[in-house]
Every structure is written in structure tokens, then in C-alpha cells.
Motif scaffolding. Structure first.
Motif, mmCIF file in Angstrom:
data_model
loop_
_atom_site.group_PDB
_atom_site.id
_atom_site.type_symbol
_atom_site.label_atom_id
_atom_site.label_comp_id
_atom_site.label_asym_id
_atom_site.label_seq_id
_atom_site.Cartn_x
_atom_site.Cartn_y
_atom_site.Cartn_z
ATOM 1 N N ALA A 1 0.847 -1.209 0.000
ATOM 2 C CA ALA A 1 0.000 0.000 0.000
ATOM 3 C C ALA A 1 0.881 1.257 0.000
ATOM 4 N N PHE A 2 1.952 1.194 0.763
ATOM 5 C CA PHE A 2 2.889 2.325 0.879
ATOM 6 C C PHE A 2 3.540 2.634 -0.470
ATOM 7 N N GLU A 3 4.017 1.572 -1.164
ATOM 8 C CA GLU A 3 4.673 1.766 -2.479
ATOM 9 C C GLU A 3 3.669 2.332 -3.475
ATOM 10 N N GLU A 4 2.450 1.794 -3.443
ATOM 11 C CA GLU A 4 1.428 2.260 -4.378
ATOM 12 C C GLU A 4 1.091 3.731 -4.111
ATOM 13 N N ALA A 5 0.942 4.071 -2.836
ATOM 14 C CA ALA A 5 0.619 5.469 -2.484
ATOM 15 C C ALA A 5 1.745 6.391 -2.946
ATOM 16 N N LYS A 6 2.983 5.958 -2.746
ATOM 17 C CA LYS A 6 4.114 6.818 -3.152
ATOM 18 C C LYS A 6 4.144 6.991 -4.667
ATOM 19 N N SER A 7 3.811 5.892 -5.408
ATOM 20 C CA SER A 7 3.835 5.990 -6.875
ATOM 21 C C SER A 7 2.717 6.923 -7.369
ATOM 22 N N GLN A 8 1.708 7.137 -6.528
ATOM 23 C CA GLN A 8 0.622 8.068 -6.900
ATOM 24 C C GLN A 8 0.856 9.455 -6.302
ATOM 25 N N ASN A 9 2.088 9.703 -5.854
ATOM 26 C CA ASN A 9 2.437 10.995 -5.225
ATOM 27 C C ASN A 9 1.497 11.372 -4.078
ATOM 28 N N ALA A 10 1.283 10.423 -3.191
ATOM 29 C CA ALA A 10 0.384 10.655 -2.052
ATOM 30 C C ALA A 10 0.911 11.809 -1.199
ATOM 31 N N ARG A 11 -0.041 12.460 -0.498
ATOM 32 C CA ARG A 11 0.355 13.536 0.441
ATOM 33 C C ARG A 11 1.197 12.944 1.551
ATOM 34 N N SER A 12 1.970 13.825 2.184
ATOM 35 C CA SER A 12 2.592 13.396 3.437
ATOM 36 C C SER A 12 2.496 14.529 4.455
ATOM 37 N N PHE A 13 2.612 14.157 5.707
ATOM 38 C CA PHE A 13 2.461 15.116 6.810
ATOM 39 C C PHE A 13 3.648 14.937 7.755
ATOM 40 N N ASP A 14 4.068 16.033 8.383
ATOM 41 C CA ASP A 14 5.060 15.893 9.462
ATOM 42 C C ASP A 14 4.362 15.218 10.635
ATOM 43 N N PHE A 15 5.004 14.171 11.165
ATOM 44 C CA PHE A 15 4.398 13.472 12.306
ATOM 45 C C PHE A 15 4.144 14.470 13.446
ATOM 46 N N ALA A 16 5.101 15.392 13.638
ATOM 47 C CA ALA A 16 4.977 16.380 14.730
ATOM 48 C C ALA A 16 3.704 17.222 14.568
ATOM 49 N N SER A 17 3.288 17.485 13.312
ATOM 50 C CA SER A 17 2.118 18.355 13.090
ATOM 51 C C SER A 17 0.803 17.656 13.478
ATOM 52 N N LEU A 18 0.867 16.332 13.710
ATOM 53 C CA LEU A 18 -0.353 15.580 14.081
ATOM 54 C C LEU A 18 -0.464 15.400 15.596
ATOM 55 N N GLN A 19 0.578 15.814 16.303
ATOM 56 C CA GLN A 19 0.627 15.531 17.748
ATOM 57 C C GLN A 19 -0.039 16.649 18.539
ATOM 58 N N ASN A 20 -1.358 16.739 18.379
ATOM 59 C CA ASN A 20 -2.160 17.784 19.018
ATOM 60 C C ASN A 20 -3.297 17.139 19.785
ATOM 61 N N SER A 21 -3.852 17.894 20.732
ATOM 62 C CA SER A 21 -5.036 17.373 21.418
ATOM 63 C C SER A 21 -6.176 17.234 20.392
ATOM 64 N N PRO A 22 -7.020 16.222 20.566
ATOM 65 C CA PRO A 22 -8.020 15.922 19.530
ATOM 66 C C PRO A 22 -9.164 16.937 19.487
ATOM 67 N N GLU A 23 -9.006 17.960 18.683
ATOM 68 C CA GLU A 23 -10.056 18.966 18.492
ATOM 69 C C GLU A 23 -10.408 19.012 17.020
ATOM 70 N N PRO A 24 -11.691 19.246 16.691
ATOM 71 C CA PRO A 24 -12.126 19.129 15.285
ATOM 72 C C PRO A 24 -11.442 20.100 14.326
ATOM 73 N N ASP A 25 -10.906 21.213 14.832
ATOM 74 C CA ASP A 25 -10.278 22.173 13.911
ATOM 75 C C ASP A 25 -8.764 21.998 13.807
ATOM 76 N N LYS A 26 -8.229 20.917 14.397
ATOM 77 C CA LYS A 26 -6.773 20.697 14.339
ATOM 78 C C LYS A 26 -6.475 19.290 13.834
#
Ligand code: DO4
Ligand code: MG
Length: 302
Positions: free
Chosen positions: A54-79
Motif C-alpha cells: 500500500a505504501f509503495e502504491e501510495a508513493k507511486s501516486q504521489n500521495a500527500r505526506s504530513f510531518d508526524f509532529a504536526s499531528l501531535q495535538n489534542s483531539p479537536e475538530p479544527d486541528k
């Protein structure tokens, strides 16, 4: 491979592969980690193999990526924030799988039941939680309104597939009202199961990623008003049972769905002074499994 589930306000729920500090979004290939596991099982493959494809396929389709640090927030709907790493139908627990846990529980309750189970063939297994009782990573775990001594139980948890070998590993906090458990062992379900009694994550690690599953180091820290008031550590090298033994007892005459989580017991026993209080921050950390962070909230009794 290390897998996460997360939420992005404009995109909704996502599933990703964590590579170094980047999360590659594989949601276009597979919508949840549970679906990924079910597909692997259907094809007779390991989760590692299915995730890699799945990872190789996603990369071949230029999937988005996110900084892991940017996801480390308290669970609020706007973040953007992390979700529980698998949509498990149930979370179960194993107990007194570390000598310290058996000895200290017996000493505090003036009994020998915990040590007897520690040395018995049959392990202690209990129902722990459903997803709606679990706090997300960076979300709020809870202390019952009627408990004065609720403790963190920092544990390694396994994800169950169709046989007795774990298909993935994660961290778990089996938060427990020790004062209620110590009043009478028949009160165990009230000590273990309530709103916010559990959190797990933030990542699912495949067995290939973990290496030796009996050498997982785990540390736990409680921070109060910015000060570390408790620190403890353990290793799964001290675990007295094998993962396949625990899973096989759990499955015996008991229909366990794919993706069920079984937390395997704590080897860290905080003292009464480290009883959780409203506003505390709990960190459970492992070099193999990342860091699970939660805030503590005292419930109101409603
Ligand atoms: O019966 C007590 C619970 C034991 C437990 O949860 C543990 O050892 O982690
Ligand atoms: Mg426990």
C-alpha cells in the motif's frame, strides 16, 4: 512498518505509514488499518507485506505526506490530530504477568490471589474497553469520581489476527482505580471499565519492525504542574507469559474479532503519591513503539 490513523480537518479520517518523521497518507489505497489487516489476512499475507504494498502504491501516486509532529495535538475538530491506531471491536487485558505486579497487589490487599494467578497455568484475562471508552492520543484519560487512587498501568498491547501470534504491537494505558480493586477483587470491572479508562497508540508496529518482542523497553512518566512526579520503567523481558499463550487463552471458546487489542499487563507500579489527579500529563514511551501522551481528567459522577 509503523502505521497511524489520524484526522485532518478538511480531509477527515486518514491512514498513514510513518517513515522517519513523515507520515505518508495511504488512505486512497486503504481506508483504515483494520481494512489493511483484513486484506492481509484474506490474501494469506503478513500486515508488513500488505502495508509495504500500500505504501509503495501510495508513493507511486504521489500521495500527500504530513510531518508526524504536526499531528501531535489534542483531539479537536479544527486541528489535525492522531486517532487510535486501529478500530478494535474490543480491548481486553491480561493481568499479573509481571512479578512486581503480583507481589505489590497482594501486599496492598493482604491476599495471595495475585501470586496464585501469577504461578497458575491459566492467566488473568479481563474485558477492558470498547473504543468509545478510550482516550485518543493526546486526549483525556480519566479518574472515576468515586476513586481516590487511580493509577497508570503502562503496558505493551498486541493486535490479534486469526491465529495466536500478534499481528502488531502498540502502547496501552490500562488506567485502573486501584482503591476500588483493593476493596474487593469482585470490584475489578468497576476499577477497569469506565469512560476514559484506556488509551492506546499512537502507532501500530508490525512484528518485523519490533524485532524481539520480549525486549521492548517501556518508560512511564507522570507530570504535574510541569514537574515529573513519577518515573518508572520495565521491559517485556520481564513478562512471565508468551504473547501466543495469552492470545490462545483469550480465544478459547470466545469469538475474538480480527483487530482486537489485548494489553499484556504492567511491570510498572506507581506508589500512592503518584495517584492520578485532574490536569496531570501521563507519558508512556518506548524506543520501539513511540510515545503515548494523555491528559488526566477527574469525572463528575454523571
Ligand atoms: O487484577 C488486577 C489487574 C492486573 C493488571 O491489570 C496488570 O497486571 O496489568
Ligand atoms: Mg493492567
Amino acid at each position: 512498518m509503523r502505521l497511524v490513523q489520524f484526522f485532518v480537518p478538511e480531509l477527515g479520517k486518514r491512514v498513514g505509514v510513518l517513515e522517519e518523521e513523515k507520515v505518508v497518507d495511504i488512505t486512497e489505497i486503504v481506508p483504515t488499518t483494520l481494512t489493511l489487516l483484513e486484506r492481509a489476512i484474506e490474501k494469506g499475507r503478513s500486515l508488513e507485506e500488505e502495508a509495504k504494498e500500500a505504501f509503495e502504491e501510495a508513493k507511486s501516486q504521489n500521495a500527500r505526506s504530513f510531518d508526524f509532529a504536526s499531528l501531535q495535538n489534542s483531539p479537536e475538530p479544527d486541528k489535525p490530530h492522531l486517532l487510535l491506531p486501529i478500530d478494535a471491536a474490543e480491548i481486553w487485558g491480561a493481568g499479573v504477568t509481571y512479578k512486581r505486579s503480583a507481589e505489590e497487589r497482594d501486599a496492598d490487599s493482604q491476599t495471595d490471589i495475585y501470586t496464585r494467578v501469577y504461578f497458575s497455568d491459566r492467566p488473568e484475562l479481563f474485558f477492558k474497553a470498547t473504543l468509545h471508552r478510550c482516550a485518543l492520543p493526546f486526549g483525556e484519560i480519566a479518574v472515576r469520581s468515586d476513586s481516590e487512587f487511580t493509577a497508570v498501568e503502562a503496558e505493551v498491547a498486541v493486535v490479534i489476527g486469526i491465529d495466536n501470534q500478534p499481528v502488531a504491537f502498540t502502547l496501552c494505558n490500562d488506567v485502573s482505580a486501584w482503591d476500588i480493586e483493593r476493596l474487593n477483587p469482585l470490584y475489578l470491572p468497576q476499577s477497569k471499565i469506565y469512560a476514559g479508562c484506556c488509551s492506546f497508540g499512537p502507532i501500530l508496529a508490525t512484528p518485523e519492525q519490533i524485532g524481539d518482542p520480549y525486549a521492548i523497553e517501556i518508560k512511564c512518566r507522570i507530570i504535574r504542574n510541569g514537574v515529573v512526579i513519577f518515573e518508572g520503567e520495565a521491559s517485556t523481558s520481564q513478562l512471565s507469559r508468551r504473547y501466543d499463550e495469552l492470545i490462545s487463552f483469550l480465544r478459547r471458546d470466545n469469538p475474538i474479532l480480527i483487530g482486537t487489542v489485548l494489553t499484556t499487563g504492567t511491570g510498572i507500579m506507581p506508589p500512592a503519591e503518584a495517584s492520578l489527579r485532574d490536569g496531570d500529563i501521563v507519558e508512556i514511551e518506548s524506543p520501539q513503539l513511540g510515545k503515548l501522551v494523555n491528559k488526566v481528567r477527574k469525572l463528575s459522577g454523571r
